[in-house]
Design a protein around this motif. Structure first.
Motif, short mmCIF file in Angstrom:
data_model
loop_
_atom_site.label_atom_id
_atom_site.label_comp_id
_atom_site.label_asym_id
_atom_site.label_seq_id
_atom_site.Cartn_x
_atom_site.Cartn_y
_atom_site.Cartn_z
N GLY A 14 0.83 -1.22 0.00
CA GLY A 14 0.00 0.00 0.00
C GLY A 14 0.85 1.25 0.00
O GLY A 14 0.56 2.22 0.70
N THR A 16 1.43 3.36 -2.51
CA THR A 16 1.14 4.37 -3.54
C THR A 16 0.48 5.62 -2.96
O THR A 16 0.33 6.61 -3.67
N CYS A 61 1.61 -4.97 -7.59
CA CYS A 61 0.92 -6.24 -7.36
C CYS A 61 -0.32 -6.01 -6.51
O CYS A 61 -0.42 -5.02 -5.78
N VAL A 63 -2.44 -7.34 -3.53
CA VAL A 63 -2.19 -8.20 -2.36
C VAL A 63 -3.19 -9.35 -2.24
O VAL A 63 -2.93 -10.32 -1.52
N GLN A 64 -4.30 -9.24 -2.93
CA GLN A 64 -5.30 -10.30 -2.87
C GLN A 64 -4.81 -11.57 -3.58
O GLN A 64 -5.34 -12.66 -3.34
N SER A 142 -6.57 -0.82 12.93
CA SER A 142 -7.40 0.39 13.07
C SER A 142 -8.02 0.37 14.45
O SER A 142 -8.29 -0.71 15.00
N TYR A 155 -15.57 -3.77 7.61
CA TYR A 155 -14.23 -3.18 7.70
C TYR A 155 -13.65 -3.40 9.10
O TYR A 155 -12.51 -3.87 9.26
N GLU A 191 -6.10 9.02 1.37
CA GLU A 191 -7.15 8.80 0.37
C GLU A 191 -8.21 7.80 0.85
O GLU A 191 -9.12 7.45 0.12
N1 LIG Z 1 -6.93 6.80 6.98
C1 LIG Z 1 -7.52 6.37 8.08
O1 LIG Z 1 -8.35 7.08 8.68
C2 LIG Z 1 -7.18 5.01 8.63
C3 LIG Z 1 -7.52 4.73 9.96
C4 LIG Z 1 -7.21 3.48 10.49
C5 LIG Z 1 -6.55 2.55 9.71
N2 LIG Z 1 -6.23 2.83 8.41
C6 LIG Z 1 -5.56 1.79 7.64
O2 LIG Z 1 -4.33 2.31 7.16
C7 LIG Z 1 -3.92 1.57 6.01
C8 LIG Z 1 -3.47 2.55 4.94
O3 LIG Z 1 -4.57 3.31 4.52
P1 LIG Z 1 -4.48 4.86 4.16
O4 LIG Z 1 -5.25 5.58 5.18
O5 LIG Z 1 -3.06 5.25 3.91
O6 LIG Z 1 -5.36 4.89 2.82
P2 LIG Z 1 -4.97 5.13 1.30
O7 LIG Z 1 -4.30 6.45 1.13
O8 LIG Z 1 -6.24 4.89 0.52
O9 LIG Z 1 -3.91 3.98 1.00
C9 LIG Z 1 -4.28 2.64 0.86
C10 LIG Z 1 -3.18 1.88 0.14
O10 LIG Z 1 -3.57 0.51 0.03
C11 LIG Z 1 -3.31 0.06 -1.30
N3 LIG Z 1 -4.20 -1.02 -1.68
C12 LIG Z 1 -5.55 -1.08 -1.58
N4 LIG Z 1 -6.01 -2.23 -2.10
C13 LIG Z 1 -4.92 -2.93 -2.53
C14 LIG Z 1 -4.73 -4.19 -3.16
N5 LIG Z 1 -5.76 -4.99 -3.46
N6 LIG Z 1 -3.47 -4.57 -3.47
C15 LIG Z 1 -2.42 -3.78 -3.18
N7 LIG Z 1 -2.52 -2.58 -2.58
C16 LIG Z 1 -3.76 -2.16 -2.27
C17 LIG Z 1 -3.51 1.31 -2.17
O11 LIG Z 1 -2.75 1.18 -3.34
P3 LIG Z 1 -3.31 0.88 -4.82
O12 LIG Z 1 -4.70 1.46 -4.88
O13 LIG Z 1 -2.33 1.55 -5.73
O14 LIG Z 1 -3.27 -0.60 -4.91
C18 LIG Z 1 -2.93 2.39 -1.27
O15 LIG Z 1 -1.53 2.49 -1.49
C19 LIG Z 1 -5.12 0.71 5.61
O16 LIG Z 1 -4.90 -0.63 6.02
C20 LIG Z 1 -6.28 1.33 6.39
O17 LIG Z 1 -7.28 0.37 6.66
C21 LIG Z 1 -6.52 4.04 7.87
#
Ligand SMILES: NC(=O)c1ccc[n+]([C@@H]2O[C@H](COP(=O)([O-])OP(=O)(O)OC[C@H]3O[C@@H](n4cnc5c(N)ncnc54)[C@H](OP(=O)(O)O)[C@@H]3O)[C@@H](O)[C@H]2O)c1
Length: 253
Positions: A14, A16, A61, A63-64, A142, A155, A191
């Motif tokens: 993740g 990107t 790639c 991850v699924q 989370s 989720y 995002e």
């Molecule tokens: N933001 C919040 O409020 C928050 C709070 C608690 C926990 N989290 C957790 O923090 C983690 C990071 O999220 P974020 O907040 O940084 O959100 P984000 O900006 O949307 O980033 C999510 C990342 O996951 C990658 N991703 C999603 N589906 C994927 C797949 N099938 N294969 C490979 N990569 C995948 C996306 O890359 P691609 O789309 O390029 O694949 C992206 O790089 C997540 O696990 C989320 O559940 C976030």
């Protein structure tokens, strides 16, 4: 006491956007080698182009897909193949409404990405992590895993799965000196929310005034916490960290 100062080779999923991207930049700044993964090749390519001299390897790639992750791992250049650290960060929430408004596709994607994605990366990287004397697995979970809220349903349950998986894995790996840390952020400015809303069929409950006043965490705040856990002396394992905005009282606000 065994100090923990040598450069690591860190596999970050993740990467990107958001927390993953911030982790990559922070880790490189600390002198570590990084393998950065995500599905959006254009973003990975840009990241690599912007840091031509950094010890950074990028690969697309999903991850699924166990086979895709395995292929990337087996194609690593020699400088990157001794991965000792895994940051299981890729994840997403889909849908803004209650469970009865959630599509079958959204359910499937959340479970496959958030749960199976973590299992795929962990199982493929584990032999390399175990071969190191300083292996470390960090799972980004989370606070939703711990505090139920309306519209959390799938989720939140996937994140509880990851948290429980991490805690159980640690009991098996402790004897092998592999550390496992669960990092549970609250609301972070990434995002995440736009991904959640895209294609949502449900309606999110109106945010309370207090929710609007919350200054969310920055992705860098979470990345700092992950790097802090990695930097602890090798005899110390940070089992779990909760990190929330100061004004966030509940998991959804
Ligand atoms: N933001 C919040 O409020 C928050 C709070 C608690 C926990 N989290 C957790 O923090 C983690 C990071 O999220 P974020 O907040 O940084 O959100 P984000 O900006 O949307 O980033 C999510 C990342 O996951 C990658 N991703 C999603 N589906 C994927 C797949 N099938 N294969 C490979 N990569 C995948 C996306 O890359 P691609 O789309 O390029 O694949 C992206 O790089 C997540 O696990 C989320 O559940 C976030």
């Amino acid at each position: 006491m065994v100090l923990n100062e040598q450069p690591r080779t860190v596999w970050v999923t993740g990467a990107t956007s958001g927390i993953g991207r911030a982790c990559v930049l922070k880790l490189l700044g600390l002198g570590h080698r990084v393998v950065a993964l995500g599905r959006r090749w254009d973003r990975l390519h840009q990241l690599k182009e912007s840091l031509p001299h950094a010890p950074l390897y990028v690969a697309a790639c999903d991850v699924q897909a166990h086979e895709q992750v395995r292929r990337v791992y087996h194609a690593l250049p020699v400088d990157f193949c001794a991965v000792d650290t895994l940051v299981n960060n890729a994840g997403l929430m889909l849908g803004a409404g209650t469970f009865d408004t959630l599509s079958a596709d959204a359910m499937h994607t959340m479970v496959m990405t958030n749960c199976l994605g973590v299992l795929n990366n962990t199982s493929i990287l584990l032999p390399s992590i175990k071969a190191s004397t300083r292996g470390h697995i960090v799972n980004v979970t989370s606070i939703a895993a711990r505090y139920p809220y309306v519209t959390g349903h799938v989720y939140a349950a996937t994140k509880a799965f990851v948290e429980h998986f991490g805690a159980n894995l640690r009991t098996e790996l402790a004897a092998e000196r592999v550390r496992v840390t669960n990092v549970a952020p609250g609301r972070a400015d990434t995002e995440f929310q736009s991904v959640r809303m895209a294609g949502s069929t449900g309606t999110e409950p109106a945010p309370a005034a207090m929710a609007q006043a919350v200054t969310p965490l920055a992705a860098e705040d979470v990345a700092d916490t992950i790097c802090w856990a990695l930097s602890q002396p090798l005899h110390a394992n940070i089992n779990a960290v909760e990190l929330v905005p100061s004004r966030q009282a509940l998991s959804f606000r």
